[in-house]
Design a protein around this motif. Structure first.
Motif, PDB file in Angstrom:
ATOM      1  N   UNK A 138     -10.423 -41.151 -62.152  1.00  0.00           N
ATOM      2  CA  UNK A 138      -9.685 -41.791 -63.232  1.00  0.00           C
ATOM      3  C   UNK A 138     -10.626 -42.050 -64.383  1.00  0.00           C
ATOM      4  N   UNK A 139     -10.075 -42.198 -65.563  1.00  0.00           N
ATOM      5  CA  UNK A 139     -10.909 -42.433 -66.735  1.00  0.00           C
ATOM      6  C   UNK A 139     -11.555 -43.820 -66.672  1.00  0.00           C
ATOM      7  N   UNK A 140     -12.575 -44.007 -67.493  1.00  0.00           N
ATOM      8  CA  UNK A 140     -13.230 -45.315 -67.568  1.00  0.00           C
ATOM      9  C   UNK A 140     -12.199 -46.390 -67.895  1.00  0.00           C
ATOM     10  N   UNK A 141     -12.186 -47.462 -67.076  1.00  0.00           N
ATOM     11  CA  UNK A 141     -11.247 -48.556 -67.297  1.00  0.00           C
ATOM     12  C   UNK A 141      -9.885 -48.360 -66.661  1.00  0.00           C
ATOM     13  N   UNK A 142      -9.703 -47.293 -65.866  1.00  0.00           N
ATOM     14  CA  UNK A 142      -8.397 -47.022 -65.269  1.00  0.00           C
ATOM     15  C   UNK A 142      -8.086 -47.936 -64.090  1.00  0.00           C
ATOM     16  N   UNK A 143      -9.110 -48.599 -63.529  1.00  0.00           N
ATOM     17  CA  UNK A 143      -8.876 -49.514 -62.412  1.00  0.00           C
ATOM     18  C   UNK A 143      -9.498 -49.086 -61.098  1.00  0.00           C
ATOM     19  N   UNK A 144     -10.432 -48.135 -61.138  1.00  0.00           N
ATOM     20  CA  UNK A 144     -11.043 -47.644 -59.899  1.00  0.00           C
ATOM     21  C   UNK A 144     -11.805 -48.755 -59.171  1.00  0.00           C
ATOM     22  N   UNK A 145     -12.621 -49.503 -59.907  1.00  0.00           N
ATOM     23  CA  UNK A 145     -13.392 -50.584 -59.276  1.00  0.00           C
ATOM     24  C   UNK A 145     -12.473 -51.673 -58.736  1.00  0.00           C
ATOM     25  N   UNK A 146     -11.354 -51.919 -59.419  1.00  0.00           N
ATOM     26  CA  UNK A 146     -10.384 -52.906 -58.942  1.00  0.00           C
ATOM     27  C   UNK A 146      -9.765 -52.461 -57.625  1.00  0.00           C
ATOM     28  N   UNK A 147      -9.401 -51.190 -57.529  1.00  0.00           N
ATOM     29  CA  UNK A 147      -8.836 -50.649 -56.289  1.00  0.00           C
ATOM     30  C   UNK A 147      -9.834 -50.798 -55.146  1.00  0.00           C
ATOM     31  N   UNK A 148     -11.101 -50.455 -55.396  1.00  0.00           N
ATOM     32  CA  UNK A 148     -12.112 -50.554 -54.346  1.00  0.00           C
ATOM     33  C   UNK A 148     -12.348 -52.009 -53.955  1.00  0.00           C
ATOM     34  N   UNK A 149     -12.366 -52.908 -54.944  1.00  0.00           N
ATOM     35  CA  UNK A 149     -12.614 -54.315 -54.663  1.00  0.00           C
ATOM     36  C   UNK A 149     -11.521 -54.968 -53.845  1.00  0.00           C
ATOM     37  N   UNK A 150     -10.310 -54.410 -53.910  1.00  0.00           N
ATOM     38  CA  UNK A 150      -9.196 -54.977 -53.145  1.00  0.00           C
ATOM     39  C   UNK A 150      -9.310 -54.664 -51.659  1.00  0.00           C
ATOM     40  N   UNK A 151     -10.156 -53.686 -51.292  1.00  0.00           N
ATOM     41  CA  UNK A 151     -10.240 -53.263 -49.892  1.00  0.00           C
ATOM     42  C   UNK A 151     -10.803 -54.363 -49.004  1.00  0.00           C
TER      43      UNK A 151
ATOM     44  N   UNK B 262     -11.080 -57.707 -50.213  1.00  0.00           N
ATOM     45  CA  UNK B 262     -10.655 -59.005 -50.719  1.00  0.00           C
ATOM     46  C   UNK B 262     -11.479 -59.562 -51.861  1.00  0.00           C
ATOM     47  N   UNK B 263     -12.498 -58.826 -52.334  1.00  0.00           N
ATOM     48  CA  UNK B 263     -13.244 -59.297 -53.498  1.00  0.00           C
ATOM     49  C   UNK B 263     -12.309 -59.429 -54.703  1.00  0.00           C
ATOM     50  N   UNK B 264     -11.320 -58.551 -54.738  1.00  0.00           N
ATOM     51  CA  UNK B 264     -10.211 -58.669 -55.701  1.00  0.00           C
ATOM     52  C   UNK B 264      -9.013 -59.199 -54.919  1.00  0.00           C
ATOM     53  N   UNK B 265      -8.497 -60.390 -55.211  1.00  0.00           N
ATOM     54  CA  UNK B 265      -8.757 -61.221 -56.385  1.00  0.00           C
ATOM     55  C   UNK B 265      -9.653 -62.439 -56.140  1.00  0.00           C
ATOM     56  N   UNK B 266     -10.231 -62.567 -54.932  1.00  0.00           N
ATOM     57  CA  UNK B 266     -10.913 -63.830 -54.597  1.00  0.00           C
ATOM     58  C   UNK B 266     -12.091 -64.124 -55.520  1.00  0.00           C
ATOM     59  N   UNK B 267     -12.812 -63.069 -55.962  1.00  0.00           N
ATOM     60  CA  UNK B 267     -13.974 -63.301 -56.810  1.00  0.00           C
ATOM     61  C   UNK B 267     -13.727 -62.907 -58.264  1.00  0.00           C
TER      62      UNK B 267
ATOM     63  N   UNK C 218      -6.036 -53.376 -39.554  1.00  0.00           N
ATOM     64  CA  UNK C 218      -5.077 -54.374 -39.110  1.00  0.00           C
ATOM     65  C   UNK C 218      -5.295 -55.771 -39.648  1.00  0.00           C
ATOM     66  N   UNK C 219      -6.397 -56.023 -40.343  1.00  0.00           N
ATOM     67  CA  UNK C 219      -6.675 -57.352 -40.885  1.00  0.00           C
ATOM     68  C   UNK C 219      -6.151 -57.451 -42.321  1.00  0.00           C
ATOM     69  N   UNK C 220      -5.414 -58.508 -42.576  1.00  0.00           N
ATOM     70  CA  UNK C 220      -4.886 -58.756 -43.916  1.00  0.00           C
ATOM     71  C   UNK C 220      -5.974 -59.413 -44.766  1.00  0.00           C
ATOM     72  N   UNK C 221      -6.284 -58.809 -45.916  1.00  0.00           N
ATOM     73  CA  UNK C 221      -7.344 -59.362 -46.771  1.00  0.00           C
ATOM     74  C   UNK C 221      -6.985 -60.740 -47.320  1.00  0.00           C
ATOM     75  N   UNK C 222      -5.702 -61.076 -47.334  1.00  0.00           N
ATOM     76  CA  UNK C 222      -5.302 -62.402 -47.817  1.00  0.00           C
ATOM     77  C   UNK C 222      -5.554 -63.476 -46.776  1.00  0.00           C
ATOM     78  N   UNK C 223      -5.705 -63.071 -45.515  1.00  0.00           N
ATOM     79  CA  UNK C 223      -5.860 -64.049 -44.439  1.00  0.00           C
ATOM     80  C   UNK C 223      -7.308 -64.288 -44.056  1.00  0.00           C
ATOM     81  N   UNK C 224      -8.212 -63.432 -44.542  1.00  0.00           N
ATOM     82  CA  UNK C 224      -9.625 -63.565 -44.195  1.00  0.00           C
ATOM     83  C   UNK C 224     -10.464 -63.549 -45.467  1.00  0.00           C
ATOM     84  N   UNK C 225     -11.524 -64.355 -45.479  1.00  0.00           N
ATOM     85  CA  UNK C 225     -12.448 -64.349 -46.611  1.00  0.00           C
ATOM     86  C   UNK C 225     -13.254 -63.048 -46.608  1.00  0.00           C
ATOM     87  N   UNK C 226     -13.774 -62.603 -47.760  1.00  0.00           N
ATOM     88  CA  UNK C 226     -14.533 -61.346 -47.805  1.00  0.00           C
ATOM     89  C   UNK C 226     -15.690 -61.287 -46.818  1.00  0.00           C
ATOM     90  N   UNK C 227     -16.355 -62.432 -46.556  1.00  0.00           N
ATOM     91  CA  UNK C 227     -17.460 -62.391 -45.610  1.00  0.00           C
ATOM     92  C   UNK C 227     -17.019 -62.045 -44.201  1.00  0.00           C
TER      93      UNK C 227
END
Length: 533
Positions: free
Chosen positions: A36-49, A51-56, A69-78
């Protein structure tokens, strides 16, 4: 292994989503290339894997993301540390220890692995990534490419099931990039590791990808087989653009496959030659004699002689740690110089004030944002004009010329990579230096942004400046540089016209040169012009 279920993400205060209703399923042992072009959201997509997005990052994420099987909303990124390994765009920002060996062990220490296991994995990773000789080196003394390899190694030691890499080869020389990709592919094939790679240098990764995920800039993610997806994509490497020109369907994804189909194209080009290189005899803008740079017992640059003529773009190439950045800083005058002399318009930049040195030689470092420290673009422009001693508005006019439409009230760190690079370049050019030094300027730029940046570099040379670009980006060099200087262990080992130097080197040759060898074609544009004069 990874599932996105109707995922939409808004940055705080944004009216348009970065991700829109994303439905995605990635299986175990798949290598997915994210484009995707610069600014298209690639880093956002990766960060959601993990939970860094949106927690940080902040913002609002709707929908559900699960990993094994783990929901990123139920567990902290660590809680995902042993499951998902993440390497961001800026390796140095992620380091938490002082030396290479300590950094490789740190993640395992947090996972409470036994010392014997840790020692074994550290040794395996040092060998796997070719950094064994760096084990005791302080991280901040490494080159950008060496830091990138250590960052990748620091997550590999934990043996994660999922590996998320954001531009993992952007600071690596071609050979090091191949070594790192070979290690990643081995993890995929032998251990079933799932890998998501976002990479602007698509030509390096495309042939290895099982699937391609393309972000269209409107928040949607398109998913499919690489050959089918790349055929009409606006993010296409030279091998694919050459295939379009030659009418090859489906397009080859590797140089090897393209060479097998290139016989007819070579016949059509028989008797034609690329344009001759520009002359190298302009008025010298900078002359360096016997420049040596040493850090303690380590000699980074060894008695280098270099003359930079006006109107010429010189590419400075070489493996990671060969001394390119140290040489640039020494030429500018701000960096350490053990011995030797530099002459710019009769003046040594190291022996004058910082303001005067900037007027002689402008330098944009590897991390351009290091030069930005104010809250808005307009404030940076005003400060740049004041420091350069020029009329207010000069920097802003240069910025509008380089990257039109950058909002003046935007924080510089909220700009895209291309916009940030343009801002720093505008600040440096305000002093009107006759010599411009650029250190890895194409990191984070997509193909379209690199085309625009190539035009900027060529224009600087046309204005009579001497331009040096230290880079590992062979495709950029093929289209922008008149001359290539290759360094190894602090010395210059090759110096000549671009076509002569890169075609003779398997490591530094661009894709078109490899496909059409032994003819000295470098770019798709050269071939197109020859076929349709």
């Amino acid at each position: 292994m990874i599932r996105f279920e109707n995922v939409t993400f808004f940055h705080a205060g944004a009216k348009r989503p970065v991700l829109r209703e994303v439905e995605l399923s990635v299986g175990e042992g798949e290598l997915c290339l994210v484009t995707g072009r610069t600014g298209a959201g690639k880093s956002t997509l990766l960060g959601a894997v993990n939970g860094l997005v949106p927690r940080f990052t902040g913002g609002h994420l709707h929908g559900r993301v699960t990993v094994d099987g783990r929901d990123t909303a139920a567990f902290a990124p660590q809680e995902f540390a042993g499951l998902v390994g993440v390497v961001g765009q800026d390796p140095l920002a992620g380091f938490v220890t002082d030396t290479v060996e300590e950094e490789l062990a740190y993640g395992m220490e947090q996972l409470a692995l036994p010392p014997a296991v840790m020692r074994k994995r550290v040794e395996e990773t040092l060998d796997l990534l070719g950094v064994a000789e760096l084990r005791r080196r302080p991280l901040r003394t490494l080159s950008g490419g060496q830091q990138q390899r250590v960052a990748i190694g620091s997550v590999l030691t934990a043996h994660p099931k999922v590996l998320v890499l954001d531009e993992p080869t952007s600071a690596l020389d071609p050979t090091a990039a191949e070594d790192v990709l070979a290690a990643i592919i081995r993890l995929v094939h032998d251990l079933g590791t799932t890998v998501l790679v976002a990479e602007h240098r698509v030509e390096r990764v495309l042939q290895y990808a099982d699937r391609l995920l393309h972000l269209d800039g409107e928040g949607r993610v398109h998913d499919g087989e690489p050959a089918a997806m790349i055929a009409d994509s606006d993010i296409a490497p030279p091998v694919v653009r050459l295939a379009r020109l030659a009418g090859w369907t489906p397009p080859p994804l590797s140089v090897r496959d393209a060479r097998r189909r290139a016989a007819s194209l070579r016949e059509r080009l028989d008797g034609r030659t690329p344009p001759p290189p520009s002359t190298m005899d302009g008025e010298p803008k900078l002359a360096a004699k016997a420049v040596t740079v040493a850090y303690g017992k380590t000699v980074a640059v060894r008695e280098v002689d270099l003359v930079l003529p006006a109107g010429q773009v010189t590419a400075l190439m070489g493996r990671n740690g060969s001394g390119k950045s140290s040489l640039l800083w020494a030429l500018q005058g701000s960096g350490k110089r053990h011995s030797g002399a530099v002459d710019v318009a009769g003046t040594d930049p190291a022996k004058v004030s910082a303001a005067r040195a900037r007027a002689l030689v402008g330098l944009v470092p590897q991390t351009a944002s290091d030069l930005l420290y104010l809250d808005t673009v307009d404030a940076e422009c005003r400060q740049g004009d004041a420091e350069s001693g020029v009329v207010q508005g000069t920097c802003r006019a240069l910025l509008d010329d380089l990257a039109p439409g950058v909002p003046g009230d935007r924080h510089p760190r909220d700009l895209s990579e291309g916009q940030r690079l343009a801002l720093v370049l505008a600040v440096q050019l305000g002093a009107a230096p006759g010599v411009v030094l650029l250190d890895e300027p194409t990191r984070g730029l997509d193909y379209q942004a690199k085309e625009r940046f190539t035009a900027v570099v060529r224009r600087l040379a046309a204005e009579g400046r001497a331009v040096v670009v230290a880079t590992h980006d062979v495709e950029f060099v093929a289209g922008a540089a008149d001359r290539v200087v290759v360094m190894a262990e602090g010395e210059i080992v090759a110096d000549g016209p671009t076509a002569e130097v890169v075609v003779a080197s398997p490591a530094f040759a661009p894709q078109v040169a490899k496909i059409l060898a032994p003819s000295p074609w470098l770019t798709v544009e050269q071939v197109a012009e020859a076929l349709n004069p």
